[in-house]
Design a protein around this motif. Structure first.
Motif, PDB file in Angstrom:
ATOM      1  N   ARG A  46       1.009  -1.109  -0.020  1.00 39.08           N
ATOM      2  CA  ARG A  46      -0.030  -0.028  -0.081  1.00 39.08           C
ATOM      3  C   ARG A  46       0.786   1.306  -0.028  1.00 39.08           C
ATOM      4  N   GLY A  94      -2.454   5.253   1.565  1.00 38.01           N
ATOM      5  CA  GLY A  94      -3.471   4.080   1.551  1.00 38.01           C
ATOM      6  C   GLY A  94      -3.376   3.413   3.040  1.00 38.01           C
ATOM      7  N   GLN A  95      -2.186   3.359   3.493  1.00 36.95           N
ATOM      8  CA  GLN A  95      -1.949   2.513   4.746  1.00 36.95           C
ATOM      9  C   GLN A  95      -2.668   3.397   5.801  1.00 36.95           C
TER      10      GLN A  95
END
Length: 54
Positions: A28, A32-33
């Motif tokens: 990711r 995104g994480q």
């Protein structure tokens, strides 16, 4: 997909580095994480917004 809103996040550099590495381990992006972790925290605390019916 829901529209996303951009905002500035101030974060400890050491925490950011760990999130970057964790995200890379799970394929990711850093963004995104962070988004994934926030979603999981909301889910764990039953705070996810209800989906609107059409």
């Amino acid at each position: 997909m829901a529209e996303k809103k951009a905002f500035i996040l101030r974060i400890n550099p050491d925490v950011l580095k760990e999130i970057e590495m964790w995200g890379a381990d799970e394929f990711r992006s850093t963004n995104g994480q962070i988004e994934y972790l926030l979603q999981e925290a909301l889910k764990a605390h039953k705070r996810l917004p209800r989906k609107k019916k059409n």
